[in-house]
Structure formats: structure tokens, C-alpha cells
Design an enzyme around this catalytic site. Structure first.
Site, mmCIF file in Angstrom:
data_model
loop_
_atom_site.group_PDB
_atom_site.id
_atom_site.type_symbol
_atom_site.label_atom_id
_atom_site.label_comp_id
_atom_site.label_asym_id
_atom_site.label_seq_id
_atom_site.Cartn_x
_atom_site.Cartn_y
_atom_site.Cartn_z
ATOM 1 N N GLU A 1 0.928 -0.892 -0.009
ATOM 2 C CA GLU A 1 -0.394 -0.330 0.133
ATOM 3 C C GLU A 1 0.702 1.576 -0.193
ATOM 4 O O GLU A 1 0.515 1.775 -0.919
ATOM 5 C CB GLU A 1 -0.301 0.147 1.018
ATOM 6 C CG GLU A 1 -2.264 -0.947 1.360
ATOM 7 C CD GLU A 1 -1.836 -2.409 1.746
ATOM 8 O OE1 GLU A 1 -2.281 -3.179 1.488
ATOM 9 O OE2 GLU A 1 -0.786 -3.072 1.842
ATOM 10 N N HIS B 1 -8.324 -5.804 11.445
ATOM 11 C CA HIS B 1 -9.819 -5.621 10.011
ATOM 12 C C HIS B 1 -11.215 -4.825 10.609
ATOM 13 O O HIS B 1 -12.236 -5.253 9.406
ATOM 14 C CB HIS B 1 -9.602 -6.505 9.391
ATOM 15 C CG HIS B 1 -8.439 -7.698 9.046
ATOM 16 N ND1 HIS B 1 -7.334 -8.117 10.147
ATOM 17 C CD2 HIS B 1 -7.888 -7.226 7.729
ATOM 18 C CE1 HIS B 1 -6.328 -8.589 9.149
ATOM 19 N NE2 HIS B 1 -6.753 -8.019 7.855
#
Length: 357
Positions: A91, A160
């Protein structure tokens, strides 16, 4: 029609530089069809990529796999590998490529498989995209969209399941959009792609299958305008994103008990449409804010401050907020249910400000 609370003239002047209508005039909206949230996003992306050759999509599994959540299904076949790009699991790397591309005249859309993974790229977002206009003295801008799901989506564990809307909203230079339904998602994503500032566009894994009528005609919803989803007279409930389902369901339950709740969908949390919230509170005299994020420094806290400053004399009760508990989200479904905002908690908060608890 959702999103039509403001006057047509004020909305059109907001985005006067764009040729597409901000809201398709009602007389031209004849081709309504029911589509999923993911399909609304796909239409917005595809329409903008057809309109503007500088727009491209980049992220993990967006091309060959058609997107982790099938938002980009079929887009590789239409636009090719130069405009729909699969990336390594890095990322920080592909966010940085996107920022550099935006500084050099392109309009990237960077997809994170979840905004939890944006923490790896946050230096590029905060110290790069958000600050470059100011630090370059206006010589460079970063017209880039970072999009993907936010918040909890079930038993995915604490790492998450986090909400970072308030984190990103705290940073000058960023705009933060959190739609709650397919209609808003399409119109807001198109506005985000055309915006000359970096935009954080947050969705939800549990909303991608939601269906709603969306017009085939082109329309854009300007960033920064809240929408009154339900009119009411007794109390104002403010929320955004998927928690709007909780707010609206709670309002329906309260209606059965004779409590008329006005429900406002912020749609964007930077900028926040304070005016719509304040005007509603002046009418209802009570406010409850429902938000999935942790309570400290939350969007709910910011709205509470603003309302007490600008509508204090209209309040008939202290403002209540319904947030997640101040803990990492557990894995056990019973604990998840206990920690997150829900309908009973929202109903209880409304009854508290109505002095009926």
C-alpha cells in the site's frame, strides 16, 4: 429524490465548472433501475474514465480478479491494463505512485482492500497528498481518490474492523466522504474523482450488496452537503455510512411510540454540513449522534461542540452520542453486538433526551 434538500441554483453553482448536471432534473430522470452498491460505484468509475482519459484505477486485485468486492468487474476488459492496474501487496508503494501521478496531471483512484491497510500508506496520504498544495505554494495539487471499505464487517478481528473516518477528517487538505446507499455513492464518487483535492472515499463490505433505485442519467452530488433522510419534529438523529441503517431503523421504532425523529445523513465528514444539523436542532431541540468509531475525538464529539456553540439556547436536553465501546473490536459475535452501536442503544439515547427513559 434523495439528496435534493438544497436549492438547485446553490448546488449548480457549487460545481459550475463541470458540464454534467449536479442532480439530473426530475423531468429527465426516467430510467430508474435497482442496482447494487458495488454496481453504482462501478458505474461512477467507468463513466468518469470514459469522460476523462486522465482517470485510472489502481490497487490490489482490481484488474484480473475484477476487484476483491467485484466493484471493478469488467473494467479491465474495457479500459485495458494501462488504466486498470493490479499492484503488489504494498500500500505504501502504490499510494505513493498515485500521489506522484496526481501531482503530474493524472487523476488516480487508489483502492485499498480495507482502510485498515491504509495505515501502511498513511505517510503518503497525510504527508504527501494532503500537504502538497500548501507546501508547494500552490504549484502542485493532488486530485486523487483513496477508496475502500471501512469499519467492522463481522468476525474479522480487531486489526480489520476499525473506523478511521475521524482520523482522516482531522487532517487539513483532505476531504472525507462516507456514503450510506447506492444513489449517494454513485453521485459522490463522481464528484470525488472530479475534485481537485485528495478525497478519502469510505465504503463498507456489508453494503456492497445493498440495492436501491439509481437513475441511468448522469448526476453528481456535491461534497459537503448533508441529506435529511427522514423529516421529524421531536428529536434529530445524525449519522453516516452504514450506521444510517441503525439510525433509520431506530427512527421507525420510535415512531411506533409516538416520537418523531428527524434523521440526517452527513454523507461527508470533511467538510461537515453543520448548517443542516443546526437548523434541524433548532426545530427539534434535541440531538442524538450515532457513529461506529470510538468515542474519543470522534465526529460525534465535533458535532456536539458545534451544536452547543451555535444552537445552545435551542437545546432542551444534553446531546447524547452512541459510539462503539472504547476497546479493540473482539472476534466473538456476542461481544461485537455488545460493543457496536445498534437500534436498542439508539432508541435508549433518544428516550433519554426526551426524558422518557
Amino acid at each position: 429524490m434523495p439528496g435534493c434538500q438544497r436549492s438547485k441554483n446553490s448546488v449548480e453553482s457549487f460545481y459550475s465548472e463541470h458540464r454534467a448536471p449536479i442532480f439530473a432534473p426530475l423531468r429527465t430522470i426516467v430510467n430508474m433501475r435497482e442496482i447494487q452498491f458495488r454496481e453504482a460505484l462501478r458505474e461512477a468509475l467507468s463513466e468518469e474514465m470514459r469522460r476523462d482519459q486522465s482517470v485510472f484505477l489502481m490497487g490490489e486485485e482490481v484488474a484480473e480478479y475484477n476487484g476483491a468486492y467485484k466493484v471493478s468487474q469488467g473494467m479491465l476488459a474495457e479500459f485495458g491494463p494501462e488504466r486498470v492496474l493490479d499492484t503488489p501487496i504494498s500500500e505504501l508503494g502504490f499510494a505513493g505512485i498515485g500521489v506522484g501521478a496526481a501531482m503530474n496531471g493524472l487523476r488516480p483512484v487508489i483502492e485499498f482492500m480495507t482502510f485498515n491497510f491504509s495505515l501502511v500508506a498513511i505517510d503518503q496520504i497525510i504527508n504527501g497528498a494532503a500537504k502538497i498544495l500548501s507546501m508547494s505554494g500552490g504549484q502542485y495539487s493532488a486530485p486523487i481518490v483513496f477508496r475502500g471499505p471501512t469499519g467492522n464487517a463481522g468476525q474479522l478481528g480487531a486489526q480489520h474492523s476499525q473506523n478511521f473516518e475521524n482520523w482522516f477528517a482531522n487532517c487539513p487538505g483532505l476531504k472525507v466522504v462516507v456514503p450510506s446507499n447506492p444513489y449517494d455513492a454513485k453521485g459522490l464518487l463522481k464528484a470525488s474523482i472530479r475534485d481537485n483535492d485528495p478525497v478519502i472515499f469510505m465504503e463498507s463490505e456489508v453494503m456492497y450488496g445493498d440495492k436501491m433505485e439509481v437513475p441511468q442519467e448522469e448526476y453528481i452530488i456535491p461534497i459537503g452537503l448533508a441529506d435529511i433522510k427522514k423529516q421529524g419534529t421531536d428529536v434529530t438523529i445524525v449519522s453516516f455510512g452504514k450506521i444510517m441503517k441503525v439510525a433509520l431503523a431506530a427512527a421507525a421504532e420510535l415512531e411506533k411510540e409516538g416520537i418523531s425523529a428527524e434523521v440526517i445523513d452527513l454523507r461527508t465528514v470533511r467538510p461537515i454540513d453543520y448548517a443542516t444539523v443546526v437548523e434541524s436542532v433548532k426545530k427539534t431541540n434535541r440531538l442524538v449522534i450515532v457513529e461506529e468509531a470510538w468515542p474519543l475525538s470522534s465526529i460525534a464529539t465535533e458535532i456536539t461542540y458545534h451544536v452547543q456553540k451555535h444552537a445552545f439556547d435551542y437545546l432542551d436536553a444534553p446531546i447524547h452520542r452512541v459510539n462503539s465501546f472504547d476497546v479493540p473490536l473482539p472476534y466473538a459475535p456476542t461481544l461485537i453486538e455488545a460493543i457496536l452501536p445498534n437500534i436498542p442503544k439508539t432508541v435508549k439515547a433518544v428516550k433519554a433526551v426526551m426524558y422518557r427513559d
